[in-house]
Design a protein around this motif. Structure first.
Motif, PDB file in Angstrom:
ATOM      1  N   VAL A   1       0.834  -1.210   0.000  1.00 51.54           N
ATOM      2  CA  VAL A   1       0.000   0.000   0.000  1.00 51.54           C
ATOM      3  C   VAL A   1       0.860   1.249   0.000  1.00 51.54           C
ATOM      4  O   VAL A   1       0.570   2.228  -0.702  1.00 51.54           O
ATOM      5  N   ALA A   2       1.956   1.225   0.758  1.00 52.02           N
ATOM      6  CA  ALA A   2       2.846   2.386   0.805  1.00 52.02           C
ATOM      7  C   ALA A   2       3.486   2.633  -0.562  1.00 52.02           C
ATOM      8  O   ALA A   2       3.609   3.783  -1.015  1.00 52.02           O
ATOM      9  N   GLU A   3       3.884   1.558  -1.218  1.00 57.93           N
ATOM     10  CA  GLU A   3       4.490   1.698  -2.544  1.00 57.93           C
ATOM     11  C   GLU A   3       3.483   2.255  -3.549  1.00 57.93           C
ATOM     12  O   GLU A   3       3.808   3.132  -4.356  1.00 57.93           O
ATOM     13  N   LEU A   4       2.243   1.774  -3.480  1.00 55.65           N
ATOM     14  CA  LEU A   4       1.213   2.256  -4.400  1.00 55.65           C
ATOM     15  C   LEU A   4       0.859   3.711  -4.118  1.00 55.65           C
ATOM     16  O   LEU A   4       0.660   4.509  -5.039  1.00 55.65           O
ATOM     17  N   ARG A   5       0.808   4.078  -2.826  1.00 66.55           N
ATOM     18  CA  ARG A   5       0.504   5.471  -2.481  1.00 66.55           C
ATOM     19  C   ARG A   5       1.601   6.402  -3.007  1.00 66.55           C
ATOM     20  O   ARG A   5       1.320   7.505  -3.489  1.00 66.55           O
ATOM     21  N   SER A   6       2.838   5.952  -2.938  1.00 62.31           N
ATOM     22  CA  SER A   6       3.945   6.741  -3.465  1.00 62.31           C
ATOM     23  C   SER A   6       3.820   6.923  -4.982  1.00 62.31           C
ATOM     24  O   SER A   6       4.078   8.002  -5.522  1.00 62.31           O
ATOM     25  N   THR A   7       3.373   5.846  -5.670  1.00 61.53           N
ATOM     26  CA  THR A   7       3.175   5.930  -7.121  1.00 61.53           C
ATOM     27  C   THR A   7       2.083   6.930  -7.465  1.00 61.53           C
ATOM     28  O   THR A   7       2.217   7.729  -8.395  1.00 61.53           O
ATOM     29  N   VAL A   8       0.988   6.903  -6.695  1.00 66.06           N
ATOM     30  CA  VAL A   8      -0.118   7.842  -6.937  1.00 66.06           C
ATOM     31  C   VAL A   8       0.360   9.275  -6.766  1.00 66.06           C
ATOM     32  O   VAL A   8       0.053  10.159  -7.570  1.00 66.06           O
ATOM     33  N   GLU A   9       1.121   9.533  -5.713  1.00 63.31           N
ATOM     34  CA  GLU A   9       1.611  10.892  -5.455  1.00 63.31           C
ATOM     35  C   GLU A   9       2.553  11.351  -6.561  1.00 63.31           C
ATOM     36  O   GLU A   9       2.493  12.505  -6.994  1.00 63.31           O
ATOM     37  N   ARG A  10       3.408  10.448  -7.014  1.00 61.81           N
ATOM     38  CA  ARG A  10       4.342  10.813  -8.091  1.00 61.81           C
ATOM     39  C   ARG A  10       3.587  11.133  -9.384  1.00 61.81           C
ATOM     40  O   ARG A  10       3.870  12.138 -10.057  1.00 61.81           O
TER      41      ARG A  10
END
Length: 581
Positions: A355-364
């Motif tokens: 989830v943390a990795e996906l949230r980082s992708t969304v923010e980027r």
């Protein structure tokens, strides 16, 4: 370029042929003569709705055929030309020797419609795709489409050219990635418990499948092996007998191969050339039978004799069938389910790290989208300002000097709240006039919309070329000096496009390169007593038609003189404009 249009059985037109040339062609005629039917026919070619009510009374069908010279579309945009070539290739349509192709549309009185392109039957949608880059019809309904925000945005983007197109493509690529990542993150965080249960079930299924390790096509191989094990004694007896006949049993019988080989030697040694081919044939048979005997020996050596092998194969088949009852109709289906399960398992991973990795992708992606959206907004505002300035100059020449086009490009919402696949902006066209700045949909009359459409086409044409533009009474609601200005603008547009205009004003018709008259003959036949046709006029006939349009003055010397003067003046201005270019 449209070179020829044939119409039969459409409205008041029983049978008519119109030849079009490059430049500006005008269609004129008395009210009710059928000018509208010509435009209706062109709309049908462009994939428009087939209305059986348009079929001439007493006729079984209406037919419209248009010949398009694609060699004359050399100035068409590269992307449009590429799309057109791909369409022709996909539909297996070949051009005529002169580089033209015929598009046709048939509408039956029973409502059924047929479309053809290059002699091949195609869906009406394919005809629409073909005509999209080569034919554009503008009438009252099309002017109403100009009121739609998406059409206004498209006009600004078109004026932005390659820079706007590239910025929009880059924005859309990022938008799709961002939306996919956002949806995945929302699903994982909002349905964590449900997804966790789904993940557990997927893992259990994968563990069960991986533990058994099925192979593609294994069921068929296993069935064949079981049949062989079940019938092993009978198979051994049959194969053994065949082997003994061919190779001998080593004790009592002489092998067939050996007997035939001896016969071959005797025939070859007989000394008669006529027997040599026979000996050769027998030699080939000996070689083939020898190979068969060898293969039979290998088959017998490999034929299973252990009953435990049969038990093992039956147990394996039972286990595989247990999998197919849960995950597919056969082993290949089970393996396909496993592939989908592994993919889905990656999508429903609700662990903290995933989830943390996906949230980082969304923010980027959100930051990248905002940056690309801002770039697109900047390009749109610059294109909008330039478009407004140029169109306003055109409107001044169209006797709308008191009005100025305003292009508003505003952010749709806070942050990415208003983001869509088309950008972060709302684009609106408005007219700045005596009553202030008013959106086109609320402050423009039909005649004003017609002139705004014409002004837009003239300006946008500077960034494009080729194609046929059809204007249906773009001069509605105007007259006098404004009509002359419209004629000039249509003539100017015809430098880069083929332009066909339906008009009731002599001031517009005088600027044409080709003048076509739609005439009606009352009482000439047909159930409605009216038959219309199309005739090209020139010289004195054209002067007479212009005089008729000037308040019906074709029978007076004054009217004819006025018409001749109008025609000569318009043609001089066109010639001078060509010199000044």
């Amino acid at each position: 370029m449209l070179t020829e249009l044939r119409i039969s059985g459409l409205g008041v037109i029983d049978e008519a042929v119109a030849d079009f040339s490059p430049g500006l062609s005008v269609l004129t005629g008395e009210t009710g003569a059928g000018k509208t039917m010509v435009v209706t026919g062109l709309r049908l070619l462009a994939g428009g709705r087939a209305d059986p009510g348009r079929v001439r009374r007493g006729a079984e069908k209406a037919l419209v055929e248009g010949r398009f010279d694609l060699a004359a579309t050399a100035t068409m945009g590269a992307a449009d030309r590429r799309d057109l070539d791909e369409l022709l290739e996909d539909t297996d349509v070949e051009l005529d020797e002169d580089g033209s192709v015929i598009a046709a549309r048939r509408v039956g009185a029973d409502g059924r419609s047929r479309a053809r392109l290059g002699g091949r039957s195609v869906p009406a949608g394919t005809l629409a795709r073909f005509c999209a880059p080569v034919l554009a019809v503008h009438g009252q309904n099309d002017q109403l489409r100009l009121l739609r925000p998406d059409r206004q945005r498209d006009a600004v983007d078109a004026h932005g050219g390659d820079e706007a197109r590239a910025a929009l493509d880059a924005y859309r690529d990022t938008y799709r990635l961002w939306r996919d990542a956002e949806r995945s993150l929302a699903e994982r965080t909002g349905r964590a418990r449900e997804l966790a249960r789904e993940a557990d079930l997927l893992r259990m299924g994968l563990e069960e499948i991986d533990a058994l390790g099925p192979e593609p096509g294994e069921e068929a191989e296993l069935d064949a092996r079981i049949r062989r094990l079940t019938d092993s004694e009978e198979l051994r007896e049959v194969a053994g007998q065949a082997h003994d006949v061919l190779a001998g049993d080593g004790e009592t019988s002489e092998p067939v191969v050996g007997v035939l080989d001896q016969l071959r030697h005797r025939l070859a040694a007989a000394g008669d050339p006529a027997l040599d081919p026979i000996a050769t044939s027998i030699g080939q048979a000996v070689a083939a039978l020898g190979d068969a005997a060898t293969e039979l020996g290998l088959y017998l050596a490999e034929l299973p004799v252990d009953a435990a092998d049969l038990d093992s194969a039956l147990e394996r088949r039972h286990d595989l069938r247990a999998l197919t009852r849960k995950y597919g109709t056969d082993v290949d289906d089970v393996l396909a389910w496993a592939d989908r399960a592994r993919t889905r398992l990656g999508e429903v991973d609700t662990s903290d790290s995933a989830v943390a990795e996906l949230r980082s992708t969304v923010e980027r992606l959100a930051a990248e989208l905002d940056e690309r959206g801002a770039t697109l907004t900047r390009i749109r505002r610059a294109a909008g300002d330039d478009l407004a300035e140029r169109v306003s100059a055109e409107l001044a020449e169209l006797s709308m000097g008191g009005a100025r086009l305003v292009v508003r490009v505003t952010r749709s919402g806070e942050g990415l709240d208003g983001a869509s696949e088309s950008g972060l902006d709302d684009v609106e066209l408005a007219l700045d006039g005596p009553s202030g700045i008013v959106p086109l949909g609320r402050g423009a009359s039909g005649g004003e919309l017609s002139r705004v459409m014409l002004a837009l086409e003239v300006v946008l044409a500077e960034r494009s070329g080729g194609g046929t533009l059809v204007f249906d009474e773009v001069d509605a609601g105007v007259g006098g000096r404004a009509a002359l200005s419209i004629g000039k603008r249509l003539a100017r547009l015809a430098r880069t496009h083929q332009v066909i205009a339906v008009t009731h004003l002599a001031q517009v018709a005088a600027y044409a390169d080709t003048h076509l008259v739609v005439h009606k003959d009352t009482g000439a036949g047909g159930s409605d007593g009216v038959v219309s046709g199309v005739t090209a006029v020139a010289d004195s006939d054209r002067v007479t038609e212009l005089a008729r349009m000037l308040a019906g003055m074709e029978d007076t010397d004054t009217g004819l003189a006025h018409a001749r003067e109008l025609l000569e003046k318009a043609q001089r201005e066109k010639s001078q404009a060509q010199v000044d270019r």
